[in-house]
Design a protein around this motif. Sequence first.
Motif, short mmCIF file in Angstrom:
data_model
loop_
_atom_site.label_atom_id
_atom_site.label_comp_id
_atom_site.label_asym_id
_atom_site.label_seq_id
_atom_site.Cartn_x
_atom_site.Cartn_y
_atom_site.Cartn_z
N VAL A 1 57.07 28.20 47.16
CA VAL A 1 55.77 29.19 46.96
C VAL A 1 55.45 29.43 48.60
CG1 VAL A 1 54.05 27.31 47.03
CG2 VAL A 1 53.77 29.42 45.95
N LEU A 2 55.82 28.52 49.41
CA LEU A 2 55.28 28.79 50.80
C LEU A 2 56.21 29.97 51.44
CD1 LEU A 2 54.75 25.19 52.24
CD2 LEU A 2 53.02 27.02 52.11
N PHE A 3 57.39 30.14 51.32
CA PHE A 3 58.40 30.88 51.82
C PHE A 3 59.00 31.90 50.87
CE2 PHE A 3 58.73 26.71 54.03
CZ PHE A 3 58.36 27.21 55.30
N PHE A 4 58.72 32.00 49.62
CA PHE A 4 59.51 32.72 48.89
C PHE A 4 58.59 33.61 48.07
CE2 PHE A 4 62.70 29.93 49.93
CZ PHE A 4 63.86 30.72 50.45
N PHE A 5 57.36 33.27 47.61
CA PHE A 5 56.43 33.73 46.75
C PHE A 5 55.59 34.67 47.31
CE2 PHE A 5 52.43 33.53 44.47
CZ PHE A 5 52.85 34.05 43.28
N LYS A 6 55.41 35.83 46.79
CA LYS A 6 54.62 36.85 47.18
C LYS A 6 53.40 36.97 46.24
CE LYS A 6 54.79 41.76 48.66
NZ LYS A 6 55.68 43.09 48.82
N GLU A 7 52.33 37.06 46.65
CA GLU A 7 50.94 36.92 45.89
C GLU A 7 51.14 38.52 45.22
OE1 GLU A 7 47.73 35.53 44.39
OE2 GLU A 7 48.37 34.51 46.13
N PRO A 8 51.10 38.66 43.77
CA PRO A 8 50.89 39.99 43.11
C PRO A 8 49.34 40.50 43.55
CG PRO A 8 50.77 38.16 41.53
CD PRO A 8 51.10 37.43 42.94
N LYS A 9 49.39 41.62 43.41
CA LYS A 9 47.97 42.30 43.64
C LYS A 9 47.24 42.28 42.10
CE LYS A 9 49.70 45.81 46.80
NZ LYS A 9 49.91 47.28 47.18
N VAL A 10 46.17 41.44 42.38
CA VAL A 10 45.17 41.34 41.16
C VAL A 10 43.90 41.50 41.45
CG1 VAL A 10 44.48 39.67 39.53
CG2 VAL A 10 47.01 39.46 40.49
N GLU A 11 43.32 42.38 40.98
CA GLU A 11 41.88 42.62 41.17
C GLU A 11 40.99 41.50 40.84
OE1 GLU A 11 38.32 45.68 39.52
OE2 GLU A 11 40.37 46.05 39.14
N LYS A 12 40.20 40.88 41.79
CA LYS A 12 39.36 39.81 41.46
C LYS A 12 38.34 40.02 40.78
CE LYS A 12 41.59 37.28 44.83
NZ LYS A 12 40.78 37.01 45.96
N PRO A 13 38.07 38.87 39.80
CA PRO A 13 36.91 39.29 38.55
C PRO A 13 35.69 39.36 39.48
CG PRO A 13 38.41 37.40 38.22
CD PRO A 13 38.72 37.62 39.55
N LYS A 14 34.69 40.25 39.03
CA LYS A 14 33.42 40.61 39.65
C LYS A 14 32.43 39.77 38.81
CE LYS A 14 34.71 45.29 40.12
NZ LYS A 14 34.50 46.69 39.87
N GLU A 15 32.50 39.21 37.67
CA GLU A 15 31.62 38.14 37.20
C GLU A 15 31.58 37.07 37.64
OE1 GLU A 15 32.49 38.70 32.93
OE2 GLU A 15 34.44 37.64 33.19
N SER A 16 30.63 36.03 37.52
CA SER A 16 30.42 35.00 38.09
C SER A 16 31.35 33.69 37.26
CB SER A 16 29.22 34.34 38.28
OG SER A 16 28.70 34.28 36.40
N LEU A 17 31.83 32.89 38.08
CA LEU A 17 32.53 31.75 37.38
C LEU A 17 31.99 31.51 35.96
CD1 LEU A 17 35.21 29.92 37.18
CD2 LEU A 17 33.73 28.23 38.74
N GLY A 18 30.68 30.93 35.96
CA GLY A 18 29.70 30.68 34.96
C GLY A 18 30.04 31.66 33.59
N VAL A 19 29.64 32.76 33.97
CA VAL A 19 29.85 33.96 32.97
C VAL A 19 31.23 33.87 32.18
CG1 VAL A 19 29.73 36.17 32.42
CG2 VAL A 19 27.69 35.16 33.94
#
Length: 250
Positions: free
Chosen positions: A194-212
Motif C-alpha cells: 500500500v505504501l509503494f504500489f497502491f494509488k488512491e482512487p478518485k473518490v468524492e468525499k461525503p458532504k454529510e456529517s459522520l453522525g448523519v
Amino acid sequence: MSENNKSFLQTVKTLNKTFWTASFMELMERWAWYGIYTLFGLYLVGSTDTGGLGFNHIQKGSIMGNIVAILYLLPLFFGEIADRIGYKKSLIVAYVIMILGYYFLGEAKTFSSVYVLFLLVAVGAALFKPVASAIVARSTDETTGTIGFGVFYMMVNIGGFIGPSMSSVLRTTYGWKIIFIQAAAVITINLLVVLFFFKEPKVEKPKESLGVALKKSIVNIFEALKDTRLSILLLLMIGFWTMFNQLFNT
C-alpha cells in the motif's frame, strides 16, 4: 460470453491495477487471519507444557465469540470513516494495528492481555474490510463487476487455504509463536504494497456529517430487512456460519 460480448479471460484482462492490488491485499489479509483463527482455539486451551495458554473453554468462548462479533459490527462505522480520511490512510492505519496486534498476541500470556490484543487485531481487520470491498467496487463497472467480485472472493478462499496450511506446518515444526510472527510478516507485506504500489482512487468525499451518515446507514439496514426474501437469505447465512464456526470455536 458475458453481456459485453467478451469472454471470461477477456473481461479479466480489463481489470485494472488497483483491482489486482486490492485483491492481492485481501488474499494476504485472509492468510494472516485464518492462519491464526483456525488454530486459535487450540492455542487458547492447549496445555502450557506444549506452548498453549491453558485457558478454560469459557475464557476461549469469551475471546473468540465476543471479539469476532465486534469485528463484524465495526465495518459499518469504519467504512464511513474511511470514506472521509481516504482509502490509503485507512489501509496504513489498519495494517499497523494488525501488525502490532498479531505479533504481540504471540507474546501475551494472560487472559486480559490476549483479549485486548485480539481485539486490536479485530479493529484493524474491521477497518480493512470495507476499504478492500470499496476499492473493488470502484475499480469495476457494470460489465466487470460480477467477475471482479468473483475473483476478489476467490482470493479470500485462496488466503483462507494458505493460512491454515502454513500455520499447521509451522507450529508443529517451530512451536506456536511462529504462526503469530507469520501473520505479522504477511500484513507487513501488505503495508509495503500500500505504501509503494497502491494509488488512491478518485473518490468524492461525503458532504454529510459522520453522525448523519451512520444514522442513515442503520436506517437503511432496517429498511432492507423488510424484504422477506433478503431476510430469509440472511437467516440461512447465519445458520451456515453458526455451524461453520463450530469447527474453530467448539
